[in-house]
Design a protein around this motif. Structure first.
Motif, mmCIF file in Angstrom:
data_model
loop_
_atom_site.group_PDB
_atom_site.id
_atom_site.type_symbol
_atom_site.label_atom_id
_atom_site.label_comp_id
_atom_site.label_asym_id
_atom_site.label_seq_id
_atom_site.Cartn_x
_atom_site.Cartn_y
_atom_site.Cartn_z
ATOM 1 N N SER A 106 0.811 -1.219 0.000
ATOM 2 C CA SER A 106 0.000 0.000 0.000
ATOM 3 C C SER A 106 0.847 1.273 0.000
ATOM 4 N N MET A 107 1.996 1.262 0.696
ATOM 5 C CA MET A 107 2.837 2.460 0.810
ATOM 6 C C MET A 107 3.972 2.490 -0.203
ATOM 7 N N GLY A 108 4.376 1.331 -0.688
ATOM 8 C CA GLY A 108 5.525 1.253 -1.582
ATOM 9 C C GLY A 108 6.703 0.597 -0.889
ATOM 10 N N ASN A 109 7.518 -0.130 -1.659
ATOM 11 C CA ASN A 109 8.638 -0.865 -1.064
ATOM 12 C C ASN A 109 9.648 0.059 -0.394
ATOM 13 N N LYS A 110 9.889 1.222 -0.999
ATOM 14 C CA LYS A 110 10.892 2.132 -0.450
ATOM 15 C C LYS A 110 10.407 2.861 0.790
ATOM 16 N N GLN A 111 9.107 2.886 1.009
ATOM 17 C CA GLN A 111 8.559 3.589 2.167
ATOM 18 C C GLN A 111 8.565 2.742 3.434
ATOM 19 N N VAL A 112 8.702 1.448 3.284
ATOM 20 C CA VAL A 112 8.757 0.545 4.442
ATOM 21 C C VAL A 112 10.011 -0.307 4.285
ATOM 22 N N SER A 113 11.129 0.231 4.703
ATOM 23 C CA SER A 113 12.407 -0.475 4.581
ATOM 24 C C SER A 113 13.368 0.067 5.623
ATOM 25 N N ALA A 114 14.594 -0.433 5.598
ATOM 26 C CA ALA A 114 15.603 0.008 6.569
ATOM 27 C C ALA A 114 16.041 1.448 6.340
ATOM 28 N N LEU A 115 15.688 2.025 5.196
ATOM 29 C CA LEU A 115 16.060 3.415 4.927
ATOM 30 C C LEU A 115 15.344 4.388 5.854
ATOM 31 N N GLN A 116 14.205 3.970 6.400
ATOM 32 C CA GLN A 116 13.444 4.853 7.291
ATOM 33 C C GLN A 116 13.854 4.714 8.759
ATOM 34 N N TYR A 117 14.794 3.840 9.062
ATOM 35 C CA TYR A 117 15.203 3.665 10.454
ATOM 36 C C TYR A 117 15.865 4.941 10.973
ATOM 37 N N ALA A 118 15.710 5.182 12.262
ATOM 38 C CA ALA A 118 16.334 6.349 12.882
ATOM 39 C C ALA A 118 17.844 6.157 12.957
ATOM 40 N N SER A 119 18.562 7.275 12.898
ATOM 41 C CA SER A 119 20.028 7.201 12.958
ATOM 42 C C SER A 119 20.509 6.754 14.332
ATOM 43 N N VAL A 120 19.770 7.148 15.370
ATOM 44 C CA VAL A 120 20.101 6.741 16.738
ATOM 45 C C VAL A 120 18.893 5.992 17.302
ATOM 46 N N MET A 121 19.102 4.727 17.660
ATOM 47 C CA MET A 121 18.009 3.899 18.169
ATOM 48 C C MET A 121 18.358 3.368 19.549
ATOM 49 N N GLU A 122 17.361 3.315 20.393
ATOM 50 C CA GLU A 122 17.501 2.742 21.727
ATOM 51 C C GLU A 122 16.463 1.643 21.902
ATOM 52 N N PRO A 123 16.815 0.563 22.576
ATOM 53 C CA PRO A 123 15.841 -0.532 22.760
ATOM 54 C C PRO A 123 14.692 -0.111 23.662
ATOM 55 N N LEU A 124 13.499 -0.464 23.260
ATOM 56 C CA LEU A 124 12.307 -0.201 24.064
ATOM 57 C C LEU A 124 11.968 -1.374 24.969
ATOM 58 N N VAL A 125 12.622 -2.516 24.766
ATOM 59 C CA VAL A 125 12.349 -3.712 25.570
ATOM 60 C C VAL A 125 13.676 -4.262 26.080
ATOM 61 N N HIS A 126 13.727 -4.551 27.359
ATOM 62 C CA HIS A 126 14.892 -5.178 27.984
ATOM 63 C C HIS A 126 14.444 -6.514 28.582
ATOM 64 N N VAL A 127 15.247 -7.541 28.379
ATOM 65 C CA VAL A 127 14.952 -8.878 28.912
ATOM 66 C C VAL A 127 15.865 -9.128 30.107
ATOM 67 N N ASN A 128 15.245 -9.313 31.264
ATOM 68 C CA ASN A 128 15.984 -9.586 32.499
ATOM 69 C C ASN A 128 15.930 -11.081 32.803
ATOM 70 N N VAL A 129 17.079 -11.643 33.127
ATOM 71 C CA VAL A 129 17.186 -13.077 33.433
ATOM 72 C C VAL A 129 17.546 -13.234 34.904
ATOM 73 N N SER A 130 16.795 -14.048 35.611
ATOM 74 C CA SER A 130 17.055 -14.309 37.027
ATOM 75 C C SER A 130 17.087 -15.818 37.256
ATOM 76 N N LEU A 131 18.057 -16.268 38.041
ATOM 77 C CA LEU A 131 18.196 -17.684 38.371
ATOM 78 C C LEU A 131 17.514 -17.972 39.694
ATOM 79 N N LEU A 132 16.622 -18.942 39.699
ATOM 80 C CA LEU A 132 15.895 -19.321 40.911
ATOM 81 C C LEU A 132 16.708 -20.327 41.712
ATOM 82 N N GLU A 133 16.255 -20.586 42.940
ATOM 83 C CA GLU A 133 16.965 -21.540 43.804
ATOM 84 C C GLU A 133 16.923 -22.956 43.250
ATOM 85 N N SER A 134 15.874 -23.269 42.511
ATOM 86 C CA SER A 134 15.748 -24.615 41.939
ATOM 87 C C SER A 134 16.647 -24.825 40.727
#
Length: 215
Positions: free
Chosen positions: A47-75
């Protein structure tokens, strides 16, 4: 082998089967969400065109919006949890009352420094206005990249298919963390079952010579 040990082994086996069934269901859901997300992106590109939805539109500076935290249980199990930074930014946007006083104070400082610089410039035109510490701090804060919705990279009015793709991939991240936690639990359950089976086998081997002697 005692009756309680047999019951415990049966419970572990049933738990192991339930975990495998849940893992299969989550994997099927994960695959369907990934297919749905890529299919929605394909529709948006059509609908928008191949060039309109591609890596060319990515921001020059990106920060992660999701962080995955890992915790070890006693078991010995590993637990994965997703922490979204965008939720914090939304709370700050929804509660702007706390920042009003600070903003008013900063704006007041700006006005006072501008008046002083204007007066000094009128007295001596050769004097260049100097930036105060507050102005330098404000510039530094404004230059830092803020958490931004990635959909805005592709324009203000994006098609609904692109929003559906974002929703699907967000769920994929959360589901991936659940699958990781479940796989760790399955490994721990299997190790416990193997230890119980080994203990059972050793007990049966120790009782066999006594039975032969009696015969």
């Amino acid at each position: 082998m005692r009756v309680d040990e047999k019951l415990r082994l049966d419970e572990q086996l049933l738990l192991f089967m339930d975990q495998l069934e849940a893992l299969e269901e989550k994997r099927d859901k994960l695959n369907s969400l990934i297919e749905e997300g890529w299919f929605s992106i394909a529709k948006a590109r059509y609908s928008m065109g191949n060039k309109q939805v591609s890596a060319l539109q990515y921001a020059s500076v990106m920060e992660p919006l999701v962080h995955v935290n890992v915790s070890l249980l006693e078991s010995g199990k590993a637990e994965f949890k997703c922490e979204r930074s965008e939720n914090k930014t939304e709370e700050l946007k929804n509660n702007p009352i706390e920042d009003i006083g600070a903003k008013e104070e900063v704006s007041g400082l700006r006005r006072r420094t501008n008046v002083k610089q204007k007066e000094s410039k009128d007295e001596d035109p050769s004097i260049e206005p100097q930036e105060t510490d507050n102005q330098i701090k404000i510039k530094a804060e404004s230059s830092t990249p803020e958490h931004r919705d990635p959909l805005k990279w592709f324009g203000i009015l994006v098609p609904q298919n692109l929003k559906q793709a974002q929703t699907a991939f967000k769920e994929v991240i959360s589901l991936s963390a659940e699958i990781g936690s479940l796989q760790s639990a399955i490994v721990a359950t299997r190790k416990e079952m193997q230890a119980q089976m080994k203990e059972k086998q050793q007990k049966t081997e120790n009782t066999q010579p006594d039975i032969v002697k009696e015969k």
